[in-house]
Write a protein that holds these residues in place. Structure first.
Motif, short mmCIF file in Angstrom:
data_model
loop_
_atom_site.label_atom_id
_atom_site.label_comp_id
_atom_site.label_asym_id
_atom_site.label_seq_id
_atom_site.Cartn_x
_atom_site.Cartn_y
_atom_site.Cartn_z
N ASP A 131 65.28 -33.69 -8.53
CA ASP A 131 64.88 -32.62 -9.45
C ASP A 131 63.78 -33.14 -10.37
O ASP A 131 63.88 -34.24 -10.90
CB ASP A 131 66.06 -32.19 -10.33
N LEU A 132 62.75 -32.32 -10.56
CA LEU A 132 61.70 -32.63 -11.53
C LEU A 132 61.79 -31.64 -12.68
O LEU A 132 61.79 -30.42 -12.47
CB LEU A 132 60.32 -32.57 -10.89
N ARG A 133 61.86 -32.18 -13.89
CA ARG A 133 61.95 -31.36 -15.08
C ARG A 133 60.77 -31.69 -16.00
O ARG A 133 60.32 -32.83 -16.04
CB ARG A 133 63.28 -31.61 -15.80
N ILE A 134 60.31 -30.70 -16.74
CA ILE A 134 59.21 -30.91 -17.68
C ILE A 134 59.80 -31.19 -19.05
O ILE A 134 60.65 -30.46 -19.55
CB ILE A 134 58.29 -29.68 -17.71
N PHE A 135 59.30 -32.27 -19.66
CA PHE A 135 59.82 -32.76 -20.94
C PHE A 135 58.65 -32.87 -21.93
O PHE A 135 57.67 -33.56 -21.65
CB PHE A 135 60.49 -34.11 -20.71
N THR A 136 58.76 -32.19 -23.04
CA THR A 136 57.66 -32.10 -24.01
C THR A 136 58.02 -32.79 -25.32
O THR A 136 59.19 -32.95 -25.66
CB THR A 136 57.29 -30.63 -24.29
N GLU A 137 56.98 -33.14 -26.07
CA GLU A 137 57.13 -33.80 -27.37
C GLU A 137 56.38 -32.98 -28.43
O GLU A 137 55.30 -33.37 -28.90
CB GLU A 137 56.57 -35.23 -27.31
N PRO A 138 56.92 -31.84 -28.83
CA PRO A 138 56.16 -30.92 -29.69
C PRO A 138 55.82 -31.47 -31.07
O PRO A 138 54.89 -30.95 -31.71
CB PRO A 138 57.10 -29.71 -29.81
N GLN A 139 56.53 -32.50 -31.54
CA GLN A 139 56.20 -33.06 -32.85
C GLN A 139 54.79 -33.66 -32.87
O GLN A 139 54.22 -33.85 -33.94
CB GLN A 139 57.22 -34.12 -33.26
N GLN A 140 54.23 -33.90 -31.69
CA GLN A 140 52.89 -34.46 -31.63
C GLN A 140 51.81 -33.39 -31.86
O GLN A 140 50.63 -33.72 -31.98
CB GLN A 140 52.66 -35.14 -30.27
N GLY A 141 52.22 -32.13 -31.92
CA GLY A 141 51.29 -31.04 -32.19
C GLY A 141 51.40 -29.92 -31.20
O GLY A 141 50.85 -30.02 -30.11
N ALA A 142 52.13 -28.87 -31.54
CA ALA A 142 52.29 -27.72 -30.64
C ALA A 142 52.87 -26.55 -31.40
O ALA A 142 53.79 -26.71 -32.21
CB ALA A 142 53.21 -28.08 -29.47
#
Length: 307
Positions: free
Chosen positions: A2-13
């Protein structure tokens, strides 16, 4: 795999940026959209326009997506009281029609606690263990019955243990590098163990520790899902890889060593090494959230080879 998308919104989003990534995640056939739970940017980025809350974000995405799983790597145990967290996650699970997963960790980034006036206790791991027992215990309490817990850090008396999630059991993720307490905690409470930003060799060793801890606790160690979180940087050629690395302030050689970087075939090969170590799920840490072409390339030329 399984491939899942993982984001780090604290970096700007903004929320709209995260919505665009989540919709691309769904449209391109990825399994899930996950996000970090942080309130302060890390490194030299400006973090503008500022942080978004993990569970408010996931509540919005629950109503604007239809298929993908939604969750956190990891919700910081220092941010929320466990009874309140159980309510929040159960509600978002209802809003999504039963697509939520909870990654819960002790919390570690002291600067963000100072920045937003959040207490940063010394005994974080012991608190985490109580939090996991409370959250899972509240969800597991039969309707009409009450839940009690009297621990060192938290005290619940005659809780109605409501609301209930849409799922019979929300999957719980525990993760980390600790050699003893972390495997024991995963063995007791986790449905999935996640090894963040680690080599194949370190992952294999830690997976083995978790399996052994599960067997010692009376569980089949193979019933847990074992996963990795790794930064991703894929390009059709060297120039495209270099451009994407530069966009996130990283060096290509370092990314190839510590993450999933290079051509699609290089990335597929490295994912295969993690699979051989016992991983069946990869969280792809995507740092340039404006580059949706990156997700399209991974879907078309990496994910397609792993299906």
């Amino acid at each position: 795999m399984d491939l899942r998308i993982f984001t780090e919104p604290q970096q700007g989003a903004t929320y709209d940026t995260l919505l665009a990534v989540a919709k691309a995640t769904e449209d391109l056939g990825f399994d899930a959209f996950f996000r970090s739970d942080h309130y302060l940017r890390m490194g030299t980025v400006d973090g503008l326009p500022g942080p978004t809350d993990a569970w408010i974000t996931l509540a919005g995405l629950a109503r604007e997506t239809k298929r993908i799983r939604l969750g956190t790597l990891m919700t910081a145990g220092t941010f929320r009281l466990p009874g309140v967290l159980a309510i929040q996650v159960a509600q978002v699970d209802q809003m999504s029609g039963g697509r939520v997963e909870l990654g819960l960790g002790a919390g570690w980034f002291e600067e963000e606690h100072k920045a937003y006036g959040i207490p940063f206790p010394k005994e974080k791991f012991a608190r985490l263990e109580e939090q996991l027992e409370i959250v899972t215990g509240l969800w597991a309490t039969d309707p009409g019955k009450t839940f009690d817990f009297h621990g060192t850090y938290y005290d619940l008396t005659e809780s109605p243990a409501l609301p209930k999630p849409a799922q019979r059991k929300i999957p719980v993720l525990v993760g980390g590098h600790g050699p003893s307490r972390t495997p024991r905690l995963a063995a007791k409470y986790a449905d999935e163990f996640n090894m963040p930003f680690a080599s194949v060799e370190d992952s294999e060793r830690q997976f083995g520790r978790v399996r052994a801890a599960a067997e010692e606790a009376g569980r089949d160690g193979h019933e847990l899902t074992y996963s990795n979180a790794l930064v991703v940087c894929v390009g059709r050629d060297d120039a495209e890889v270099a451009r994407r690395a530069a966009a996130i302030g990283r060096e290509v050689d370092e990314l190839k060593l510590n993450g999933l970087a290079g051509s699609p075939s290089e990335v597929v090969d490295k994912i295969g090494r993690y699979a051989e170590a016992g991983s069946s799920r990869i969280y792809l840490q995507v740092l340039d959230l404006a580059d949706l072409d990156h997700l399209e390339l991974i879907s078309a030329q990496v994910q397609s080879q792993l299906s």
